[in-house]
Motif scaffolding. Structure first.
Motif, PDB file in Angstrom:
ATOM      1  N   ALA A 115      10.185  74.668 -83.181  1.00 45.88           N
ATOM      2  CA  ALA A 115       9.973  74.871 -81.748  1.00 45.88           C
ATOM      3  C   ALA A 115      10.870  75.964 -81.188  1.00 45.88           C
ATOM      4  O   ALA A 115      11.455  75.829 -80.122  1.00 45.88           O
ATOM      5  CB  ALA A 115      10.167  73.560 -80.974  1.00 45.88           C
ATOM      6  N   VAL A 116      10.980  77.071 -81.920  1.00 47.78           N
ATOM      7  CA  VAL A 116      11.705  78.234 -81.412  1.00 47.78           C
ATOM      8  C   VAL A 116      10.772  78.966 -80.455  1.00 47.78           C
ATOM      9  O   VAL A 116       9.636  79.264 -80.791  1.00 47.78           O
ATOM     10  CB  VAL A 116      12.128  79.147 -82.575  1.00 47.78           C
ATOM     11  N   PHE A 117      11.267  79.232 -79.237  1.00 41.70           N
ATOM     12  CA  PHE A 117      10.395  79.818 -78.217  1.00 41.70           C
ATOM     13  C   PHE A 117       9.933  81.217 -78.611  1.00 41.70           C
ATOM     14  O   PHE A 117      10.761  82.096 -78.853  1.00 41.70           O
ATOM     15  CB  PHE A 117      11.114  79.884 -76.877  1.00 41.70           C
ATOM     16  N   PRO A 118       8.629  81.451 -78.648  1.00 40.97           N
ATOM     17  CA  PRO A 118       8.138  82.751 -79.107  1.00 40.97           C
ATOM     18  C   PRO A 118       8.376  83.872 -78.094  1.00 40.97           C
ATOM     19  O   PRO A 118       8.448  85.029 -78.477  1.00 40.97           O
ATOM     20  CB  PRO A 118       6.634  82.509 -79.305  1.00 40.97           C
TER      21      PRO A 118
END
Ligand code: ATP
Ligand code: MG
Lengths: 347, 281
Positions: free
Chosen positions: A85-88
């Motif tokens: 869930a690394v923010f794109p």
């Protein structure tokens, strides 16, 4: 003080019971590892502690507060997600600093903490990139750095090193352990890598089909598995099992041998021994070698004992080959006995 | 066959179709706009731009777009957020909210005319509760603000749904895990909307805004029904040139001016909401 108390937590998804009444206390600054096969409910339990999933029953306490009605952001936790869930839409820098920005930490402090944690995870040269330009392992390290940067009381990590190569994983493992010990963080760490579990944990909780079957120190879990499942799950390769028929007065017939066992059983038991706790001697199980696997420091021989698969770890300088007959003796004090009914350890 | 040519072959039918029914008429219109008795000329542009109604109709069109589009953007974002959090009944609500999409713009104008005109619902109601002693003519030249308001209302009612459906689809594409991560790392619902939804919605916002802004510059039937000649816009002027003044050259020039405005605004929107390379989901 951030001890965690999980009291009678159960979770049902529709008609599927994912967790059965889990009880677990994790003391302040403890490093607790949840270990179990895929689908046993590790992520579900972690998400309940985080507040991303509501338990069907039970209570969750963090510190002196009951938190199961609180939203995640009020629980004083940070989390590494299994799917990162690394923010794109944010750079690596802003990803790591996300929680700090939300907490309105000053710019200088954000910069300092982001850089320190990026360095720790060896991603300091990636700070300006977007997540679309990262490999899976790099993204995973961003997720770990993002959680560490919060310097939380409680950190929840869901297989945070699963996507790294063996060497990097070894290094990150050590780094994590050091950092978390230094910052006095209480940690729950999910993995299905036993070696990782052994090396990191103060205590390991082995999960099986939505239950915690044993919660103990790594040595204890390894030496004295509380259940047949744990014995067959922990260890690489896991324990060998043979059925044991009572012959009276604490004596049991195991394969072609009669051994001393726990007193008082009139029903058959299961005899268990670790592959490395077997020695070659004149007095032991008659084993026929089926497969020989040289593993570097030692040799893994898969044999046949009374029609059952039986593994033994031998010295690497031994020369054994397919079809050889060995006599394998269990070392004193290393044998475990299980009740086949209840699956629990008898001794 | 060479795989490299396959994509081009596949888009060939669409390209031909577009050339036939878009490029060709476009070329004809351009010809008309630029052709004079003595070869190419800008005379028609000069004519329409210097006409006294041009500045006011340009101003009205831009003003209408500037008021309507932000309202619609805010409304559709709010509605899309609400819809995407619903479980049961979500589809029903969405259908109801998109009903106005199925109504032609002229019909929409007439519906709102029936509300605002002298013998309309609004007057009956106000008269019924005794708020007015006799029916008021809201849509007269004496009440330009009310005329404008009625047009804004009708436009908002009619065309918000088109943005709504695009945004609902866009929000549905944002993975739940980003919201969970934001929640764990301390983002309040409002922060999650600003820091996660809005930036990850940029591609959909682009589409919705481009579509809506272009439609706003083409506004015609609603304005004609509610404002008549009281509220001239670019499109109504174009219509007047073509069918009242029978000046197709001037009408063509107007059409090209509207096209130009649309292109410029499209470029501005695309630029403003551009997603950097590598930052896509
Ligand atoms: N949202 C959900 N709805 C229905 N079932 C679910 C849901 N989430 C998890 N489950 C089920 O609950 C069980 C436990 O899932 P969980 O994700 O906790 O497993 P896990 O131990 O983390 O596995 P892994 O090691 O593969 O990540 C699985 O059988 C899964 O199918
Ligand atoms: Mg999992």
């Amino acid at each position: 003080m951030a001890q965690i108390e999980i009291k009678g937590v159960a979770k049902q998804f529709g008609s599927y019971q994912a967790l059965h009444s889990i009880n677990l206390s994790i003391s302040d600054q403890e490093f607790m590892v949840l270990l179990g096969a895929s689908g046993c409910g590790k992520t579900t339990l972690l998400r309940i502690v985080a507040g991303l999933e509501t338990p069907t029953e039970g209570e969750v306490w963090i510190g002196d507060r009951r938190v199961d009605h609180l939203p995640p952001r009020d629980r004083g936790i940070a989390m590494v997600f299994q799917n990162y869930a690394v923010f794109p839409h944010l750079t690596v820098f802003e990803n790591i600093g996300f929680g700090l920005r939300m907490a309105k930490v000053s710019n200088d402090e954000v910069k300092r903490r982001v850089e320190r944690n990026a360095e720790l995870m060896h991603i300091e040269q990636l700070l300006a990139r977007y997540s679309g330009e990262l490999s899976g392992g790099q993204r995973q390290r961003v997720a770990v750095a993002r959680a560490l940067a919060m310097e939380p009381d409680v950190i929840l990590m869901d297989e945070p090193l699963s996507n790294l190569d063996a060497l990097l994983r070894l290094e990150m493992r050590a780094e994590l352990k050091g950092v978390l010990a230094e910052s006095k963080t209480t940690a729950i760490y999910v993995t299905h890598d036993q070696v990782e579990a052994m090396s990191l944990a103060d205590r390991i909780s082995v999960m099986h089909q939505g239950r915690i079957v044993q919660s103990a120190t790594p040595v204890e879990v390894y030496r004295n598995p509380a259940e047949h499942f744990v014995a067959g799950f922990i260890g690489n390769p896991p324990m060998n099992f043979l059925s044991a028929v009572p012959e009276g007065a604490g004596r049991y017939r195991v394969a072609d041998k009669v051994l001393d066992g726990p007193n008082g059983a009139s029903e058959p038991l299961v005899f268990a021994i670790r592959p490395e706790d077997l020695t070659l001697s004149n007095d032991g199980f008659a084993a026929t070698v089926k497969i020989v696997e040289p593993l570097g420091p030692h040799l893994l021989a898969t044999c046949d004992v009374a029609g059952t698969m039986f593994r033994a770890i031998l010295d690497s300088d031994m020369t054994v080959k397919h079809g050889d007959k060995l006599t394998l003796a269990p070392q004193d004090g290393r044998v475990r006995w299980f009740d086949p009914e209840s699956q629990r350890a008898v001794a | 066959m060479n795989v490299r040519y396959l994509p081009y072959l596949l888009i060939l039918p669409v390209t031909l179709f577009l050339c036939l029914f878009f490029i060709y008429p476009f070329v004809l219109v351009s010809q008309q706009a630029f052709s004079g008795p003595e070869g190419p000329t800008l005379e028609h542009f000069r004519e329409v731009v210097s006409y006294w109604k041009f500045p006011i109709s340009l101003q009205n069109t831009l003003l209408l777009a500037a008021v309507v589009v932000p309202i619609q953007l805010a409304l559709s974002l709010l509605m899309a957020t609400m819809v995407s959090r619903m479980g049961k009944g979500r589809d029903l609500v969405l259908y109801v909210w998109t009903i106005p999409l199925g109504i032609s713009d002229l019909a929409a104008g007439i519906i709102w005319l029936a509300i605002f005109e002298q013998s309309g619902f609004l007057n009956s109601m106000l008269y019924g509760i005794g708020a007015v002693s006799e029916p008021v003519n809201f849509l007269s030249y004496q009440n330009p603000a009310i005329v404008f308001l009625a047009i804004v209302l009708a436009e908002v009612w009619r065309a918000t749904a088109i943005m709504l459906v695009i945004l609902v689809a866009g929000i549905g594409l944002i993975p739940k895990e980003y919201y969970e991560a934001a929640e764990v790392f301390g983002a309040s619902p409002w922060k999650r909307f600003v820091k996660i939804t809005l930036p990850l919605l940029r591609p959909s916002l682009q589409t919705a805004l481009v579509l809506r802004v272009i439609l706003a510059f083409e506004v015609f039937a609603v304005v004609a029904a509610l404002g008549g000649t009281l509220f001239p816009v670019l499109m109504s002027e174009t219509y007047a040139y073509q069918f009242d003044l029978l000046n197709s050259n001037a009408a063509a020039a107007m059409a090209l001016i509207i096209l130009g405005i649309s292109i410029v605004s499209t470029i501005v929107i695309l630029r403003a909401l551009r997603v950097p390379k590598g930052a896509r989901v």
